[in-house]
Design an enzyme around this catalytic site. Structure first.
Site, PDB file in Angstrom:
ATOM      1  CG  ASP A 184      -1.636   1.228   1.304  1.00 18.11           C
ATOM      2  OD1 ASP A 184      -1.858   2.030   0.464  1.00 18.11           O
ATOM      3  OD2 ASP A 184      -2.083   1.555   2.581  1.00 18.11           O
ATOM      4  CD  GLU A 218      -3.722   7.132   0.387  1.00 21.16           C
ATOM      5  OE1 GLU A 218      -4.969   6.947   0.445  1.00 21.16           O
ATOM      6  OE2 GLU A 218      -2.897   6.670   1.023  1.00 21.16           O
ATOM      7  CD  GLU A 219      -0.632   5.209   3.828  1.00 20.27           C
ATOM      8  OE1 GLU A 219      -1.640   5.225   4.546  1.00 20.27           O
ATOM      9  OE2 GLU A 219      -0.280   4.094   3.081  1.00 20.27           O
ATOM     10  CG  ASP A 238      -4.499   2.760  -2.468  1.00 15.82           C
ATOM     11  OD1 ASP A 238      -3.680   2.061  -1.924  1.00 15.82           O
ATOM     12  OD2 ASP A 238      -4.601   3.970  -1.914  1.00 15.82           O
ATOM     13  CG  HIS A 318      -2.165   0.810   7.260  1.00 14.65           C
ATOM     14  ND1 HIS A 318      -2.608   1.793   7.464  1.00 14.65           N
ATOM     15  CD2 HIS A 318      -2.136   1.001   5.796  1.00 14.65           C
ATOM     16  CE1 HIS A 318      -2.767   2.761   6.720  1.00 14.65           C
ATOM     17  NE2 HIS A 318      -2.700   2.192   5.514  1.00 14.65           N
TER      18      HIS A 318
END
Length: 341
Positions: A184, A218-219, A238, A318
């Site tokens: 990711d 983005e995170e 994504d 994550h």
């Protein structure tokens, strides 16, 4: 899809440390390769890479996004005993970081290795070693240097605000699994690189002008909040989530109908489903209530666009993530079909 090229792009990109706010090296690496192919690359003020590709026909411009910023940490403070207090960049699952190797990157560019640990790291010493909650307050970084106090750490050049990059531990198995932190969203960036290289070799073009965006924040929620004004349709590539109450697997492309920012464009989503069915691409449609994308940021930024979201299925997002080449191929095929047909 050229699988060998995809795997090499992925290995190279995953090997470049790019926690959110420190993604410039990854952006420069992508820009160098695409510029060498003849693509026109520019950067926005905050560091997003924009690749403009002319289309084979008329029509409103499209945008495709993937982000190269990853989860990470930052030095919050230096403790009296020479370890480092930390703060998160993005939302890494902290219990999965216990025992992981990391690198502290100082403002001068020095790289100092270390390990992320609980403040109760040994069962032989601490009665709560196995039970202490893994929170920011209960975790720290042990440096691989002979330091025993704050002053010795400062002499290394370390200070609050230094970036901490986590070892991605990338592995590609003979069975086709890609295991790594930060799939990711670097697996999607590698996918788009592979697509653009193939188009360069074959002389292919999208059906209309398309901006390929590689974003850097983005995170933390504002990666593609600004996009070129002429864009009317945006597709984020994504990771797709895999797990409880979800349909997607690691061997499929995920088509997200709704996430935390609300439903995606009904017409675009329906078209993606139709293409996947017609071309017999393995796919699943899912809802991700704890998820946001570059399209979410673009919509919240006030851009007047239609938006949709696809990506290869990724397990343990994550955390210690994993996908399969079949899922990456499915995402590649659906992306290319949407852009050309």
């Amino acid at each position: 899809m050229n699988e060998e090229q995809l795997k090499q792009w992925a290995l190279d990109l995953l090997g470049i440390d790019s926690p959110t706010g420190y993604a410039h090296h990854a952006i420069e690496w992508i820009a160098q390769r695409l510029s060498a192919m003849g693509y026109r690359c520019t950067q926005s003020a905050k560091g997003n890479l924009i690749v403009e590709v002319e289309g084979s026909g008329e029509g409103a411009a499209m945008a495709v996004s993937a982000h190269v910023d990853t989860l990470g940490l930052m030095v919050r403070s230096i403790k009296s005993g020479g370890t480092l207090a930390l703060t998160r960049l993005g939302g890494p699952c902290l219990p999965t970081l216990d025992g992981e190797y990391c690198t502290v990157i100082t403002r001068s560019g020095r790289r100092i290795s270390g390990t992320i640990l609980s403040v109760s790291p040994s069962v032989h010493v601490y009665p709560d070693a196995a039970t202490l909650p893994r929170t920011e307050q209960n975790m720290e970084i042990r440096l691989d240097e002979l330091v025993q106090d704050e002053q010795q750490v400062r002499q290394l050049g370390i200070q609050a605000g230094d970036i901490v990059a986590i070892d991605p531990k990338t592995t590609i198995t003979d069975s086709g699994f890609i295991k790594s932190r930060f799939l990711d969203d670097k697996i999607s960036a590698a996918l788009i690189l592979t697509l653009l290289q193939q188009w360069h070799q074959d002389g292919r073009k999208p059906r209309c002008k398309t901006f390929f965006l590689f974003s850097t924040y983005e995170e933390v929620g504002h990666g593609a909040s600004w996009i070129p004004a002429e864009v009317r349709e945006m597709l984020a590539v994504d990771m797709g989530c895999v797990g409880s109450d979800l349909n997607c697997t690691e061997t499929q492309v995920s088509i997200c109908a709704k996430d935390s920012s609300g439903p995606y464009d009904y017409g675009m989503t329906s078209r993606l489903i139709e293409l996947a069915q017609t071309l017999q691409i393995p796919y699943a449609v899912d809802i991700y209530p704890a998820y946001g994308s570059d399209c979410s940021a673009a919509l919240r930024g006030g851009n007047d666009i239609r938006a949709a979201l696809i990506g290869p299925g990724v397990h343990a997002s994550h955390g210690m993530e994993r996908t399969h080449l079949q899922g990456v191929k499915a995402a590649y095929q659906l992306l290319e079909a949407y852009l050309i047909q």
